[in-house]
Design a protein around this motif. Structure first.
Motif, short mmCIF file in Angstrom:
data_model
loop_
_atom_site.label_atom_id
_atom_site.label_comp_id
_atom_site.label_asym_id
_atom_site.label_seq_id
_atom_site.Cartn_x
_atom_site.Cartn_y
_atom_site.Cartn_z
N THR A 105 34.82 22.49 71.50
CA THR A 105 35.35 23.36 70.45
C THR A 105 34.45 24.54 70.12
O THR A 105 34.92 25.59 69.73
CB THR A 105 35.56 22.54 69.17
OG1 THR A 105 34.32 21.91 68.82
CG2 THR A 105 36.63 21.47 69.39
N GLY A 106 33.15 24.39 70.22
CA GLY A 106 32.23 25.45 69.83
C GLY A 106 32.16 26.57 70.84
O GLY A 106 32.44 26.39 72.03
N LYS A 107 31.78 27.76 70.38
CA LYS A 107 31.57 28.91 71.24
C LYS A 107 30.15 29.39 71.02
O LYS A 107 29.80 29.85 69.93
CB LYS A 107 32.56 30.03 70.91
CG LYS A 107 34.01 29.68 71.22
CD LYS A 107 34.94 30.83 70.87
CE LYS A 107 36.38 30.48 71.20
NZ LYS A 107 37.31 31.58 70.84
N VAL A 108 29.34 29.27 72.05
CA VAL A 108 27.91 29.56 71.91
C VAL A 108 27.47 30.55 72.97
O VAL A 108 27.82 30.42 74.14
CB VAL A 108 27.07 28.27 72.03
CG1 VAL A 108 25.57 28.59 71.95
CG2 VAL A 108 27.44 27.27 70.94
N VAL A 109 26.70 31.55 72.54
CA VAL A 109 26.02 32.46 73.45
C VAL A 109 24.57 31.99 73.53
O VAL A 109 23.84 32.06 72.54
CB VAL A 109 26.05 33.91 72.94
CG1 VAL A 109 25.41 34.84 73.97
CG2 VAL A 109 27.46 34.34 72.63
N ALA A 110 24.17 31.49 74.65
CA ALA A 110 22.79 31.06 74.83
C ALA A 110 21.96 32.23 75.34
O ALA A 110 22.39 32.98 76.21
CB ALA A 110 22.71 29.90 75.81
N VAL A 111 20.78 32.38 74.78
CA VAL A 111 19.87 33.45 75.18
C VAL A 111 18.49 32.86 75.43
O VAL A 111 18.23 31.71 75.10
CB VAL A 111 19.78 34.57 74.10
CG1 VAL A 111 21.12 35.23 73.89
CG2 VAL A 111 19.27 33.99 72.78
N GLY A 112 17.62 33.66 75.99
CA GLY A 112 16.25 33.22 76.24
C GLY A 112 15.24 34.24 75.78
O GLY A 112 14.13 34.27 76.29
N CYS A 113 15.65 35.08 74.81
CA CYS A 113 14.79 36.16 74.34
C CYS A 113 15.07 36.41 72.87
O CYS A 113 16.25 36.52 72.48
CB CYS A 113 15.05 37.43 75.16
SG CYS A 113 14.22 38.90 74.52
N ARG B 210 19.76 27.93 83.16
CA ARG B 210 21.08 27.42 83.56
C ARG B 210 21.03 25.91 83.84
O ARG B 210 21.98 25.20 83.55
CB ARG B 210 21.56 28.17 84.80
CG ARG B 210 22.04 29.58 84.50
CD ARG B 210 22.40 30.37 85.76
NE ARG B 210 23.09 31.60 85.43
CZ ARG B 210 22.49 32.72 85.03
NH1 ARG B 210 21.18 32.75 84.96
NH2 ARG B 210 23.20 33.78 84.71
N THR B 211 19.92 25.45 84.40
CA THR B 211 19.77 24.01 84.63
C THR B 211 19.82 23.25 83.32
O THR B 211 20.50 22.21 83.21
CB THR B 211 18.44 23.73 85.36
OG1 THR B 211 18.43 24.42 86.62
CG2 THR B 211 18.25 22.25 85.60
N LEU B 212 19.13 23.76 82.32
CA LEU B 212 19.12 23.08 81.01
C LEU B 212 20.49 23.12 80.36
O LEU B 212 20.96 22.11 79.81
CB LEU B 212 18.08 23.75 80.10
CG LEU B 212 16.62 23.63 80.54
CD1 LEU B 212 15.73 24.43 79.60
CD2 LEU B 212 16.17 22.17 80.57
N ILE B 213 21.15 24.28 80.42
CA ILE B 213 22.48 24.40 79.80
C ILE B 213 23.47 23.48 80.50
O ILE B 213 24.32 22.83 79.86
CB ILE B 213 22.96 25.86 79.83
CG1 ILE B 213 22.06 26.72 78.95
CG2 ILE B 213 24.40 25.97 79.37
CD1 ILE B 213 22.31 28.21 79.08
N THR B 214 23.38 23.38 81.82
CA THR B 214 24.29 22.51 82.56
C THR B 214 24.11 21.06 82.15
O THR B 214 25.09 20.31 82.02
CB THR B 214 24.04 22.67 84.07
OG1 THR B 214 24.24 24.04 84.44
CG2 THR B 214 24.99 21.79 84.88
N VAL C 261 18.15 28.85 74.06
CA VAL C 261 18.28 27.62 74.83
C VAL C 261 17.49 26.49 74.16
O VAL C 261 17.92 25.33 74.14
CB VAL C 261 17.80 27.84 76.27
CG1 VAL C 261 17.80 26.52 77.05
CG2 VAL C 261 18.68 28.86 76.98
N ALA C 262 16.33 26.82 73.57
CA ALA C 262 15.53 25.79 72.91
C ALA C 262 16.24 25.21 71.70
O ALA C 262 16.14 24.00 71.43
CB ALA C 262 14.18 26.38 72.50
#
Length: 1020
Positions: free
Chosen positions: A662-670, A596-600, A694-695
């Motif tokens: 504009t984009g819609k992204v689902v971030a995952v870590g697996c 969450r820190t990285l995404i923020t 996330v990477a």
């Protein structure tokens, strides 16, 4: 003080009732002790355990995690009873010793009286409110089960309601008697002291109303009645206590004190496994009640029967048979049955308590086989349980018995087991291809860089799955930009065995884990970083059971440290990003903040999902679900999660307009979460939503900051999604259809709409469907509008590439693709569905026993059928292009003659690869296998040639013994065909999750595949 006759009678009654109560508790101890020995320490660090039990009990912290108002009412009862332990002792002494507790004498006595007065009434409020809730309010669905859940006969007969009413009646009578007796006492004291006690306002008010004008004799009678009612009811209830749910008031603190010393992500060890498997009748895993470790029998008595674990179970939430709550309650009901005597005054132990075996296996009354294999091992049940029960571990132990002893498990798991056994990865792809994800990148192996600061554990998914390969490539590029001294193990890396262990195949897990532990002990890593939470969990925690102790962290945690050190400057992304918490990263290992820190930092904020952090909802891949069909229910677990995600992203439109995102992204870590979200049927309708690790997001942000970023041609590539689906057996397979509903016929109070149904329903969820009627996209996951998938012409079994062939690309006479349906016959090899000409039978295929193979007699990667067993192998230089996959034809369809020479596409492969030869020390340029265009235009006839079946033969093998072609067991007796028919091609193609397989070639040969084996540099 009581009159003498009452003192004598009460003392005798207390001795008799107390004796029966103690005998009942001793028998309870004997039942719990019948469990197997605990495999983990339960009595170490006694002081810390005691303090934890006191804190967890008195704060009720686990109870308040859900159902806040219900928890408040429950706390009234709990705190009242805790305080009543003191009150009952004082009241008991007051009947035999002449003393008074006047509030005016001491502030301490005033506080005692005030608490006793207030808590007495709060207990009554709590009990009456919870009874009303259970019987009359909509929240009574909290105590229901689904029609597919196996229920113990006592549970079906609504025993819980009867027991709850008995317990509620006891509490009301016990506390009510004390309140009435104390009200009479207030009147008596007021006449002595000249006024009512202001520190007992409720009892004083009740006494003034009920007994204000009563005589001294009447008041004395009410005081004696209150004494007998309050204290006598407790003594009388002691004999019933061990059989009632109310026993949890003692067993829950005991459960806290004896909790496991490790987190929920670590499964209990199985020591002496090799010796046990050599026994004539091996005892592995759990078959009967007494096979459970004794703490799991204690769980049954600690259970509050609140069904909170059922509410959060992803399987139950999507209409499947599994209910962790029913498992614990069924265990408890059976313990009550086997402990029962015809007379409550029988003073001898039950046969089970004396050492006799239980008559029935757990699968007959506690949990059915369908439920056992529906568990995703997400740990939500254990995390939410107020008393810290271990439901998930029961299920894993039952799986261990089913796999290693009974040999009964989903047939699709056989392929994953064989892949891990023979090729050290569940896809069954050759170990030689483990570094192909790094083509075009300078990724140092441990041989090239023997003293790294960081070992990057790539994992099987990032080695072979095209979607996960992008994550690995993004991560190593970030490491390079940050100047990190790292290395990978390359071909020395093997599967961690996580899927095998969660599926119950502990023997295979230990084989893989011991190999990895030996490798890592030799490497002696300073730090291991993994992009897969399953690998991180296994290496960092579970390998300690086998002598491997390594500091292991997730890649988001490591990237967070690099960003904090200023090594990776980032730029804001114009995208709305929500984050899906992987179970094995968050709930099992407590990593919530790093991603969450990285995404923020990249997107400004994280669009939090309603079910997030420790309450996150599983993607549906865990517990080896990724490799098998999903059990019957209304919808897929992955569809339910994606529906929540798309609703959250769609609701962010206002924020998008305001911040021009504009984009819609689902971030995952697996990688498994990414594959499940990308391949779930609901995702196929939403090309505007992109699933990224996330990477991957971070690499884009860093590249934008440095001006290196190049925008992709499309936002969401359907070809990549198709490739992910091809590598995700769960998504490709239709939902299992059994039609079983063992709960049918139970009373409405027991079976019906549950809280899990209402709490977890998402926009678009099929809430009206019965649990035995999956929605169409779950029953037939391949969308009808999607074009048929065909592999590339070149030999590459790492990433199947989706293609959109012309309508006439298939062989003449081949039928159009039909909806996927599981085979009706027993097939222990194919995890992939095969298109059949007739609808599949609803019954599940017979499961076969898994046997570890001593000899490696097959190729690690599945091999396409050879024309004949005795035919000499074709030289590698003349190896034909890979055959196109075609649907299974009808039995009477004649095979189309195959081309006898290589196709133009195959002939042109070598020059293209030759032109792109990498420089020394660098792997050749990598491109996603999901439909990337070749650098050299292909012959226009290539699609036609690609679709035509071409006989393939193994190329000349590299030096060493040649492996035999593997054939399914079910067809072992059949003679080898002279020429492969389309049906045989489909069967062979289904050996591994990828639809096709490449011939084995010499690693150094470039004419067969156009790819030269990369050799690491030796020491610089």
């Amino acid at each position: 003080m009581l009159p003498l006759i009452h003192q004598i009678l009460f003392f005798v009654f207390a001795l008799i009732a107390g004796g029966f109560g103690l005998w009942g508790f001793y028998r309870l101890y004997r039942r719990v002790a019948r469990g197997a020995a605990a495999s983990e320490a339960r009595f170490d660090h006694p002081l810390q355990r005691l303090l934890y039990a006191i804190r967890a009990s008195l704060t009720q912290e686990r109870t308040f995690r859900r159902r806040t108002w219900v928890s408040v009412l429950h706390s009234f009862i709990f705190y009242g009873f805790v305080y009543y332990l003191l009150v009952n002792v004082v009241d008991g002494l007051e009947g035999y010793i002449p003393f008074h507790i006047y509030s005016k004498d001491s502030p301490l006595l005033a506080g005692y009286n005030l608490l006793a007065d207030i808590l007495s009434f709060l207990v009554l409020v709590g009990v009456i409110s919870l009874v009303i809730r259970r019987l009359f309010l909509p929240s009574k669905r909290d105590f229901r089960f689904t029609e597919k859940t196996l229920l113990h006969p006592l549970l079906r007969a609504n025993y819980i309601l009867r027991d709850s009413l008995i317990v509620s009646g006891f509490i009301t009578f016990h506390v009510g008697s004390r309140v009435l007796g104390n009200a009479a006492k207030m009147v008596e004291e007021s006449r002595v002291l000249g006024g009512y006690d202001s520190f007992q306002p409720l009892s004083s008010a009740l006494g003034r109303v009920l007994f204000g004008g009563a005589s001294e004799q009447a008041i004395e009678g009410w005081r004696i009645a209150g004494y007998w009612g309050a204290l006598g009811s407790i003594l009388a209830f002691l004999a019933y206590f061990p059989f009632s749910k109310h026993i949890h008031i003692f067993m829950a603190p005991l459960n806290y004190a004896l909790k496991r010393p490790v987190g929920s992500g670590v499964l209990p060890p199985m020591k002496g496994l090799a010796e046990a498997m050599e026994a004539e009748e091996p005892k592995l895993g759990v078959e009967k009640l007494e096979d459970l470790e004794w703490p799991r029998l204690l769980d049954a008595y600690a259970c509050i029967q609140c069904n909170r674990c059922q509410d959060v179970c992803p399987a139950n939430a999507t209409g499947k048979a599994l209910s962790p709550a029913a498992l614990e309650i069924n265990k408890r009901m059976e313990l009550n049955v086997i402990a029962a005597h015809p007379s409550p005054f029988t003073l001898k132990p039950a046969p089970f308590e004396a050492g006799a075996s239980t008559a029935h296996p757990l699968l007959e009354y506690a949990i059915n086989e369908e439920s056992v294999w529906a568990c995703t091992t997400c740990g939500a049940c254990m995390q939410v349980c107020p008393v810290q029960d271990e439901q998930m571990l029961d299920i894993v132990d039952i799986r261990r018995h089913q796999v290693m002893v009974a040999g009964e498990f989903p047939p699709q798991l056989q392929t994953a087991f064989r892949g891990m056994e023979r090729a050290s990865n569940p896809w069954g792809i050759s170990r030689d291809k483990r570094m192909e994800w790094a083509e075009g990148l300078k990724v140092p192996t441990i041989d090239e860089n023997p003293e790294p600061d960081v070992i990057y554990w790539v994992g099987c998914a990032a080695s072979y799955d095209p979607g996960a390969q992008k994550v690995a490539r993004a991560f190593v590029q970030l490491l390079d930009k940050a100047g990190v001294n790292y290395a990978v193990l390359g071909k020395k890396e093997a599967c961690t065995g996580d899927s095998a262990r969660r599926a119950g195949n502990e023997f295979l897990y230990q084989q893989l884990a011991e190999e990895n532990v030996a490798t890592l002990n030799q490497v002696a890593p300073k730090l291991i970083v993994a992009t897969c939470p399953h690998c991180m969990n296994a290496i960092g925690h579970e390998y300690r059971q086998l002598g491997g102790d390594y500091r292991t962290i997730h890649h988001t945690e490591y990237l967070e440290t690099l960003v904090a050190a200023g090594k990776l400057p980032m730029e804001q992304l114009a995208q709305n990003v929500t984050y899906h918490d992987p179970c094995y990263l968050g709930r099992h290992n407590g990593v919530y903040d790093a991603p969450r820190t990285l995404i923020t930092k990249m997107a400004g904020e994280v669009l939090e999902l309603e079910r997030s952090r420790e309450n996150s909802f599983c993607c549906g891949a865990g517990g080896a679900q990724f490799w098998k069909e999903e059990e019957e229910g209304r919808e897929r677990v992955s569809d339910n999660r994606f529906r929540e995600i798309q609703a959250r992203l769609d609701s962010a439109k206002v924020a998008s307009d305001e911040f021009e995102q504009t984009g819609k992204v689902v971030a995952v870590g697996c990688p498994f979460c990414k594959a499940m979200m990308n391949s779930t049927p609901e995702k196929q309708k939403r090309d505007d939503i992109v699933v990224k690790d996330v990477a991957e997001l971070m690499l884009e942000s860093v590249q934008r900051a440095s001006g290196e970023f190049v925008s992709p041609a499309v936002v969401s590539d359907p070809a990549e999604v198709q490739a992910d689906a091809a590598m995700t057996p769960n998504a490709a397979l239709p939902m299992e259809r059994t039609g079983e509903a063992p709960g049918t016929g139970a009373p409405e109070a027991v079976v019906g709409e549950t809280s899990a149904d209402t709490l977890n329903a998402q926009p678009g969820s099929p809430v009206q469907n019965p649990d035995t009627q999956p929605e169409p996209q779950a029953a037939a996951p391949t969308p009808a509008a999607r074009k048929a998938w065909a592999p590339k012409a070149k030999a590459d079994d790492v990433a199947p590439a989706p293609a959109a062939p012309a309508p006439n690309a298939y062989v003449a006479g081949a039928p159009a693709r039909k909806a996927w349906a599981p085979k009706a016959k027993a097939d222990d090899v194919s995890p992939a569905p095969v298109a059949a000409s007739e609808p599949a039978e609803p019954s599940a295929p017979a499961r076969k026993a898994w046997k570890p193979k001593a000899a490696d007699d097959v190729n690690a990667a599945p091999v396409a059928p050879a024309p004949a067993a005795a035919e000499p192998a074709t030289p590698a230089a003349e190896a034909p292009a890979r055959k196109a996959w075609t649907p299974k034809a009808k039995a009477d369809a004649a095979p189309t003659p195959a081309a006898a020479e290589p196709t133009p596409a195959a002939q042109s492969a070598a020059p293209v690869a030759s032109d792109a030869a990498p420089a020394t020390g660098e792997r050749k340029k990598w491109a996603p296998k999901g439909g990337a265009a070749p650098s050299t235009p292909a012959d226009p006839a290539a699609p036609e040639a690609q679709a035509a079946p071409v006989p393939s033969a193994p190329a000349e093998a590299a030096p060493g013994p040649e492996r035999k072609k593997w054939a399914p067991k079910s067809a072992a007796a059949a003679p080898a065909p002279e020429a492969p028919a389309p049906a045989a091609e489909a069967t062979e193609a289904s050996v591994a999750p990828q639809p096709t397989a490449a011939p084995q070639t010499d690693p150094g040969d470039t004419t067969a595949t156009g790819r030269k084996k990369w050799t690491p540099k030796k020491g610089s």
